[in-house]
Design a protein around this motif. Sequence first.
Motif, short mmCIF file in Angstrom:
data_model
loop_
_atom_site.label_atom_id
_atom_site.label_comp_id
_atom_site.label_asym_id
_atom_site.label_seq_id
_atom_site.Cartn_x
_atom_site.Cartn_y
_atom_site.Cartn_z
N ILE A 212 1.10 4.63 -13.07
CA ILE A 212 2.10 3.86 -12.32
C ILE A 212 1.83 3.97 -10.82
CG2 ILE A 212 4.55 3.75 -11.70
CD1 ILE A 212 5.17 4.70 -14.59
N ALA A 213 1.50 5.18 -10.35
CA ALA A 213 1.20 5.38 -8.92
C ALA A 213 0.02 4.52 -8.50
CB ALA A 213 0.92 6.86 -8.66
N ALA A 218 -0.40 4.12 -4.63
CA ALA A 218 -0.04 5.46 -4.13
C ALA A 218 -1.11 6.47 -4.52
CB ALA A 218 1.31 5.89 -4.68
N VAL A 219 -1.32 7.46 -3.66
CA VAL A 219 -2.24 8.56 -3.95
C VAL A 219 -1.46 9.66 -4.66
CG1 VAL A 219 -3.89 10.22 -3.01
CG2 VAL A 219 -3.58 8.01 -1.88
N LEU A 230 3.54 11.83 -4.29
CA LEU A 230 2.94 10.50 -4.24
C LEU A 230 2.94 10.03 -2.79
CD1 LEU A 230 4.75 8.81 -7.28
CD2 LEU A 230 2.58 10.05 -7.28
N LEU A 231 1.75 9.74 -2.27
CA LEU A 231 1.62 9.28 -0.89
C LEU A 231 1.44 7.76 -0.89
CD1 LEU A 231 1.26 9.77 2.16
CD2 LEU A 231 -1.18 10.15 1.72
N PHE A 232 2.42 7.07 -0.32
CA PHE A 232 2.38 5.60 -0.22
C PHE A 232 1.91 5.20 1.17
CE2 PHE A 232 5.17 6.34 -3.74
CZ PHE A 232 5.04 5.24 -4.57
N LYS A 233 1.15 4.12 1.24
CA LYS A 233 0.73 3.58 2.54
C LYS A 233 0.83 2.06 2.48
CE LYS A 233 -4.01 4.22 0.89
NZ LYS A 233 -4.42 2.83 0.73
N GLY A 234 1.06 1.45 3.64
CA GLY A 234 1.21 0.00 3.65
C GLY A 234 1.28 -0.55 5.06
N GLU A 235 1.45 -1.85 5.15
CA GLU A 235 1.42 -2.54 6.44
C GLU A 235 2.71 -2.34 7.23
OE1 GLU A 235 -1.26 -4.08 7.70
OE2 GLU A 235 -2.26 -3.30 5.91
N SER A 236 3.81 -2.02 6.56
CA SER A 236 5.09 -1.88 7.26
C SER A 236 6.02 -1.02 6.43
CB SER A 236 5.73 -3.25 7.49
OG SER A 236 6.07 -3.85 6.25
N ALA A 243 7.44 -1.01 -2.43
CA ALA A 243 6.52 -0.41 -3.41
C ALA A 243 7.12 0.84 -4.04
CB ALA A 243 5.19 -0.08 -2.74
N ILE A 244 7.78 1.66 -3.20
CA ILE A 244 8.42 2.89 -3.71
C ILE A 244 9.53 2.53 -4.69
CG2 ILE A 244 9.89 4.84 -3.07
CD1 ILE A 244 8.22 5.14 -0.53
#
Length: 541
Positions: A212-213, A218-219, A230-236, A243-244
Amino acid sequence: MTKVFLVEDEFVVREGIKNNIDWESHGYDFCGEASDGEVAYSMIQKAQPDIVITDIKMPFMDGLSLSRLIKAEFPWIEIILLTGYEDFQFAREAIKIGVSCYLSKPISGDNLLKEVDTLAQRAMEKKQEREATKRYEAEMQERTELDKQEFFRNLLKGGKSFSELVEGAKKLGIDISGPCYNLVLLKLWSTRHESFEYSDSVIEIEKKIREIAQKYGAVYFDLNIEGIALLFKGESDKVINEAIAKCVDDIKSMISEYSHIRYFGGVGQCAGRITEIPESFRWASRAYAHIYLTSDNGFLMGSEEVLQPVNENLILSAIDPKHIDRKHIREFLRRGDGSETEVFLMEFFNGMGPGAIRSTMLRQYIAMDMYFCVSDFVENELGVSKSDLGSEMEVPTPEILADEARTKEYLTDTLKKAIEIRDNNNSGKYHDMIKEAISYIYQHYGEEDLSLNILAEHVNFSPNHLSAVFKQETGQPFIKYLTDYRMDQAKELLSTTSKKSNEIAMLVGYKDPHYFSYLFKKTQGLTTTQYRSGMSMEAAK
């Protein structure tokens, strides 16, 4: 079977090569054909043949351009170039690209088959090497997870530059580049067991959470007994929060199928740069600390602390009595970590109502109740008598309780000491468990399916907990310990018997002799033949 793909724009030539050779009877799978490189490329990506036969001169995309693309994406594919032109420049370019063979047309089926046979053996060796490498990487996943844990701790400690963090992530195959970040902390366990005991349901769920991650970019960080990050990254912030939200919904929906599984998660606040991730972690930790303050499943968002003026009557009237409950303290003492103490206490008091910690009356009551709860836990659950504790568990004095800061410090120290006693008390149990685990390895190392999960089930520990304790007690991850032991046994057999390499492979737990040979050379720096020859020379001296 070795797969062969043909790219030829001349229909008659293509049909001749395809039909004039009985590919299947010679052990080949003729897996596809195309009339030009552009059409062929997407087909080759899907079929992933072992050998590609292609003409040089074709419309849309010629054979050299196609070969460059193939070698860039699939360097192991063997390529045979066909041409009706005698051009040294083509041959030189083909060699530079890595083309295996350069043949002039027309070519007979027998001659082409002869070249294919030569390359087929090389293709098979490359395939075995790829499969061995892939298996090795899968087996060493435990080491990778431990390296990822170390990277995550460095990420949170701060002090590392952006370039250092990016380089560290790159070595682990992690992409952490992005303008915005956020963290989710999650822990789950079976209500049928203690959190550190083996549970096949938890293992199954953790695997699904990984998937799912990955779906939401997500990492995944496996933090052993501390849970999952879970490390999420994104444009904003908006993109990340969406996403979370979707990820959390998927996780909750998936876990709902397991009625005996309890879980709790904390969501941080978005950080604008990678070096601000520790701040996101702080917010996630505050929310995550409520795992010890509630019996409900769910995810909680980290939020600002609301400060109110000190007014004893106002504070006491707003108290939520559900939070003045020893079971929350006991829950933390049983499963919490010393590093979580400050955050737990903050949320413990915050949960009672605005400014609860600043109420002298309430603070004194909670401090004394916590002292008795801790004393009872240490004495009755850990079996440590008060006389053995000496001055380690001091009764809070009026001077301590009169001051908010000193009370916080006292409570923090008291809980940390209790957890330290708990961990020291468990270390003897861990030592016995690791002895049992090592004994099991010695008895079963010849079984190919021996794994961390199987060993964890045998000693009744969760794989994550076993991995952490095994590394702590032996200095090595389980898979490294097992591999080293198997290689030592293999070397002993090479030195003292005349058994063949494939026989030895079976005896030390490897049914695939190719993988055993790969692993032996990978770990020992030489082949089994070279090792045996070296030992023979030593014995002859």
